[in-house]
Structures are given as C-alpha cells and as structure tokens.
Scaffold this motif. Sequence first.
Motif, mmCIF file in Angstrom:
data_model
loop_
_atom_site.group_PDB
_atom_site.id
_atom_site.type_symbol
_atom_site.label_atom_id
_atom_site.label_comp_id
_atom_site.label_asym_id
_atom_site.label_seq_id
_atom_site.Cartn_x
_atom_site.Cartn_y
_atom_site.Cartn_z
ATOM 1 N N GLY A 166 -9.827 9.534 -2.353
ATOM 2 C CA GLY A 166 -9.767 10.637 -1.395
ATOM 3 C C GLY A 166 -10.448 10.318 -0.078
ATOM 4 O O GLY A 166 -10.872 9.181 0.168
ATOM 5 N N TYR A 251 -3.291 3.318 -0.662
ATOM 6 C CA TYR A 251 -2.518 3.770 -1.820
ATOM 7 C C TYR A 251 -3.410 3.885 -3.058
ATOM 8 O O TYR A 251 -3.420 4.897 -3.737
ATOM 9 C CB TYR A 251 -1.369 2.777 -2.055
ATOM 10 N N VAL A 252 -4.183 2.833 -3.329
ATOM 11 C CA VAL A 252 -5.022 2.835 -4.537
ATOM 12 C C VAL A 252 -6.094 3.921 -4.437
ATOM 13 O O VAL A 252 -6.361 4.638 -5.395
ATOM 14 C CB VAL A 252 -5.676 1.454 -4.761
ATOM 15 N N PHE A 253 -6.720 4.050 -3.280
ATOM 16 C CA PHE A 253 -7.791 5.027 -3.123
ATOM 17 C C PHE A 253 -7.260 6.422 -2.763
ATOM 18 O O PHE A 253 -8.051 7.320 -2.493
ATOM 19 C CB PHE A 253 -8.778 4.565 -2.037
ATOM 20 N N ALA A 254 -5.956 6.591 -2.789
ATOM 21 C CA ALA A 254 -5.315 7.883 -2.475
ATOM 22 C C ALA A 254 -5.875 8.478 -1.194
ATOM 23 O O ALA A 254 -6.254 9.646 -1.128
ATOM 24 C CB ALA A 254 -5.473 8.865 -3.638
ATOM 25 N N ARG A 255 -5.950 7.640 -0.160
ATOM 26 C CA ARG A 255 -6.450 8.099 1.139
ATOM 27 C C ARG A 255 -5.283 8.399 2.080
ATOM 28 O O ARG A 255 -4.258 7.726 2.030
ATOM 29 C CB ARG A 255 -7.286 6.981 1.798
#
Lengths: 310, 527
Positions: A166, A251-255
């Motif tokens: 996030g 993408y991985v950190f859903a930012r």
Amino acid sequence: MLQFAIRRLAMLVPVFLAVSLVIFMIIHLVPGDPLEHLIQVGSSPEQRAQMIARYGLDQPLLVQYGRWLAKVVTGDLGDAIVMRQPVARLIAENMPHSLALGGAALIFSTTVGIVTGVLAASFRDSLFDRAVMGFILLGSTLPSFWLALLMILMFAVQFEWFPVSGARSWDALVLPALTIGIGGTALIARVTRAAMIEIANRDFVRVLHAKGLPFWRIQLRHVLQQAMLPVMTILGLRIGWILGGAVTVEYVFARPGLGSLLITALGQRDYPLVQGCLLMLAIAVMLGTLLGDLAQAALDPRLREAMGAR
Amino acid sequence: MKTMMTRSLLALSLAGLGFTGLAATSAQAQEATFVMTARLVGAPTYNPTKATKLNTATTLIFDRLVVQDADQSFHGQLASSWDASPDGMQWTFKLKPGVKFHNGEPFNAKTIEWWVPQFKGTENAFTVEAIERVEVVDDLTVRFHMKHPDPNLLFNLATSFMCIPEPKAYTALGDKFGVTEAIGTGPYKMQQFSVGQQTVLVRNDDYAWASDLSTNQGPAKFKKLTFREIAEESTAYLELKTGGADMLVNVPTDFLPRIQADKAVKLVTIPGNELVYMPINTSVEPFTDVRLREATAFAVNQKEILTSLYGGNGAAADTFLISSLKESQVEPKYKISYDPERSKKLFDAAGWKAGPDGIRVKDGKRLEVKLWTQNGTEFKRLVEIVQAQLKAVGMQADISIIDAGSINAQYRKKTEHQLAIRAYQWTNADIVDWFFAAKRAGYPNVSMFNDPEAERLNDIAMNKSKTWDERVANFTRYHEYVLSQYAFAPIYQPAQSLAYGKRITLPQVIRGTGLYGPTMLDIAPAN
C-alpha cells in the motif's frame, strides 16, 4: 552551455517521434483488444462491430497513429477505452506516487552507492572491498520481484517493521524504495569504485600524495570530483530506469503509480492508456539521459567543446 | 513462472521463519479492511449503468430493485413486491417507502422512470432492451410495459449493473459519476476511490431498507470499510496473515491449502458461480466426428482433478451450467462424467486404434491435437492433468500457453485451436447462447458450434419464452442438446472462498450469489 543544452534538446525531437511510432505499433500488433473487457454476456456481435467503429479501431494503423500523434503533440493523450477516463488525468494521479518512489530509491542508491564505492576504492582489495563488492553483485543480480517478496517476508512479516503493501503512510515507501534502490546501489558503487581507482593512478594524484596531502582529502576533494563524471551519466540513465523498474515493484507492493497503471492497462489492452504510460516512461528516460549529459558537460568543459558548443 | 517463484519462496520462508500469530491489530474495531484479489482488481468506475466490470463495493454503495439468493430465488430490495401479467407484457413493482439517497434525495417511482432510459447506448443496454416504456402508477408503484416477454427481467434487475444511481448527481457529474462521486441508496457512502488501488466507504446511518437476505435490517455494523485491490496474490495473503487486512473477499485457489492450514485465519466456502470446461472445436479434424468429441469428453476425470488440484473444494462438473441453476438438472443420459471404457470404445469405433506407443492411429495419422489455455498457475496445472488423462485413452495433446490478453484473439482465427481449457463465471442459463450460438463462432463460441437444431432451440429459449418456468424448460432442452453433441467437456465448479481474521465475525449463512451487500450488512466486529 546554453547552446549545448539547446542542441541536445533538439536531438530529442526525432528520437521522440521514433519512440512514439514504436510504442504505438507494438501495442497494436500484440494480439487482443480492449473490447474484450467491454463486451457483456448478452450483447450481440453487431454491438461489437459498433464499438470497433466508435473507437476508430477499424481504421488503418497509420491513420490511427496520425490521429493519436496529432492529439499528443497538443498535450491530449486521449481517453482510456476501458477505464473511460482521460489518460492524462490517470497519469497525473499516479505519477506523484512513482516520482516519490523513484526519488526515494534514487537518493538511497546514490548515497549508499557513492559512499560504498569510495570506501571500496579506498580500501582496494581488502576484505571489506571484496565483501562489499560481493554483496553488491548479489544485490544487482536478484530479480526485483524476488527481492520485493524477500523484503516483505523479512521486514514486514517477520520483524513487522513496515507495512506489507500500500501507500497509506510514509513507512510504506521504505521497502519498495529499498527494493528498487539496491540494484542501483550496486551499479553506482561499481562505477564509483572503478572511476576512483582509475583516477587514483593518475600522475596528478601521485603528485598530491608526494606533496603530503592527507589521504582522505585527496580522495574526497580531488579523486571523487573527477570520478563523478561517469557517475553522473549513470545517474541520468537511472532516472528512467527506476521509473521503468518500478513497474514490478509497484505491482508486488500494491502501490499506486505509473507501473501499476501500465500493468492494468496492458492486461486490458487499453491502447490509449498503454501508449500514454509508455510515452511518459520514454520521456523520463530521454530527460534523464539529457540531465546526465548536461551535468557531465557542466563538470567537464571538454565535453561541451567536443559537442561544438562554447 | 512468477507465481511459481512466489509460491516456492513463500513455502520456504513460511516454514523457515515460523509465524507467531497475527500481528498487532491496526484497524479500529469500527473499521475493517477487505482485500479484493486479481479477479476483482481494476474496476474503473462505480457507474453501474455504464460499467462492464464492477466489484464487491458496488452493492454497498447502491441498491437494486431485487436481489438473488444462492438458490437463484429473487427477493425484494428496493422493491417490496412485484408481479407479471400472464402474457409477460407488463411487470408491476411496488417500491419501499421512506428510501433516501445518500444526498437526501427521495427514491420513488419517478427515479425508475428516469433510470431505465439511461441504459440506451451503453454496453448494458441489453438488460432493458425488452422494456418498451416505464409508467409511474403512483409515487411507490411503477409498471414496465414490455416490447416482448422477458422472463429474464428479474435476473437482469438483480445484477450489479442494475444498481440504481441518484438521478440529479448522475446527470450533474456526467462521466465523473462513479469515479469522483457515487450516490446511491446503499448501506455505505463512497468517500474515496482510486482506480486499481482502494475504495473507502463510510456508513449510511439512515439505512433501514435491507432485503430479507440480511438478518440486520438497520445500518451496517462497521462505520468504515476499506476495500483494497491487490493483484499480487502473495501480497494479498500476507496482508491477511499479518493483520493488515481483515478479509480476502476472494481467495486465490493456489492459497487455499495454506489458508486451510492456518489457524489464525478462517476459511468459508460458498457455492460457486464459475465453471471450468474444455471446449472442443467442432469445425476441425478430428473433432468434426461427434464420436471423437464424445470419446474426448468422457476421457476427462473430473473427480481426480477436484481431489488432486483443488483439495476437494468445489464440485466436479457434469454439465455446462453451475448446479444451482435449474437448467443444469438435465436427464441423466446427457451428463458427461468420466468413463474411460466408453471413451476407448468410441475411439475404436471411429477407427482410431492404439499404436505401439499407446497413441491412437488412423490411416497412418497419429491422434495428436493442440490443447490451449491461458497463462496462470491454475490453468497450467489443470492443462497438464488433462493432457495426462487424454494420453491415458490414446490421445496426444500438445499444450500451448497463451497470454490471457491475447488468447481470445487467437480463438477468433477459428481453426487454429482444437481443445482448450477455459473458465466462465455466470449465474444464468443464457451463457449457453453466449458460448454455443453460431453467430458467436470463434469467440466466445470457441467450440465453433454451428448446428441447425441447436439454433432452433436457441431461438425458442432466447426469444420465445414467456414466463420464467417456460424459459427454464426451453433452456434445459437447449442445454441438453448441446450436451448431446459433445461440444465441450465439463470439468469443475470452483467454490467461492473467502478468508477472514479474528477481528470480524460472519453470519452463519452467507446469503446471495456471492459476498455482496446483503451479507456485508451482517458482518460485524468480533467484540
């Protein structure tokens, strides 16, 4: 210097045109189209045909490109087909997140990279030098996707120091910035070290040593200043690379960010949005390279002369 | 590859690090964070009329006239009751009194009169295509005059696309409606929305018009809900694991075993609305021969796939429709369940005899076919199992994994593919029309099915049914015929899975066709 900057800037125009053509063609030549995401169970084949016409997808590619480019040069990136919003607005909303992430990563990799490079060069062939360079090699070879998950498992899940994902608080920036920054650190440290060692062997440095100037004074004031020339070029290139590299990490950190937006747009084959995002990344790379060149030219007058500027 | 890496790394790390239970709670008791994973990520707007993709939060912001339960029955939400004329040409809805939109505007019959024409020219126009005009009978009574009978009207009204927006805000905001603001009558108000990132909802304290699918008939239990969108499945799972999230609204299949083994997380499964199947291209050799299609369909061992790949979650499929639909209740002879002996006999009868290496041969030609699927771990594993099952009866299937964004374009080439592994999610029998009507050949009719009798039955089912019961009977016949022609092999019906942590409690029964508004009203803080 101004003349040099103008010349370099002018050189970007044909590059921009070439890049825009490649970006447009590549996404249109990939199979699939955005209408897959707009067609509902229950709608008819005729409705699909109407949509193709509505979005101008029935026109020859060169015509579509011409229309798109004509709008782009006026600053209009068009509307996203699937997202139904102006591309410029979507990019403007996401760009600050990418710039914050890229900026943090760049500051980290520059600071740590230069310090590490200077120390490694100063203690050349020592255990410290070998350990640092080995670690750097490892850091630069780990894929960012893998590194991102490792960071999450270690610092978010095990130690609970940072959020898993996030962008709701400042500490959510740390792990993604480190993930991107580590790769850059390795590169900058390696370049700094190599340049420092090369310059340290020059005659003027030997003279300085013979005069009895303190070692660290020579290293930091004289050697490092010269060594910064290649580092500046690398830093310029890194600006664009970091924004591009942020795609996986966001993408991985859903930012939120340009990377996340690009992945969503690619999955939906949302042509205007993909084109807009790629264009922004290309511009970032071009401007980064320009900045690197300008910084190098500012530090080294010989370069300006070589380019024909006074 | 990426997901494989993720899984491997997680497996290693979770074993090595050893979890010590849930992290300290970060959310307030009156707030909850839900995570929507890949399938629900990326809805670009909360404008239900114009959207083609909506997510779970939609049914909290807006209400519909009716809602559908898991058994496919319909219940009033903004409508208190309804009836249809015997000829199906008029539908009269009584509306609930006292309903207000988030901005204070009243909901009444005039809202419906304004709302129905808004669909014109949108991708959802088909939902109201059969409605000729809307008559306001009185403030709380509205009548639809139909162009032709549409027994599917209630189903359409119960979809998220028929959530009802507030007219004034809808008109004033234009394309920004659903993006910057979304005004409905639902139990939550939209506070903030970032496409692909998150939606923040705050409670509508005036809410008092829940459907009878909710036990709670008053305002929702949580003051604030955050719906985060996390496409990367490992990250989503770790957010739940560490307490950063309270619930995974849809659990990725790959993570089911891990969540089942995790005592800190509870897993709930509800009947699915998805079906995994193998379309067979009926227009290319050797599948122009119906015996080959039948032999192939009966070679797929659905129960083995259910057990080995999905740990028994969900159900084996033996027709083309999810089992909660009445139209799936076909005559037993039409059902397609694993029967290798039947399969082998059919191959033999068609002249395909087993060769020295077990692969069948006819006229010197080996039984080698192309088997396609889209990328994604689940599809890759599934297609490998099916490949082995086909080999067991003498068919060599060569696998091609194609990017999900481009595979439909490949199907449109019509003759490049032979077999494929695909999935769809839909709770209406009209999906048989979508996938098998001749006019849709290539994609979505991947089977390239073009059969005069099927077209006749399609026309009756789609256009000639007057009542719901008549429609069910007509679609059942159409479905049975498509089954008898083996245009596909049914494989698996996934269950819908949701996982939640210790800070929230769920009602004993999840009502509705998924985790939608009615159930969300009953979700409460744990203490």
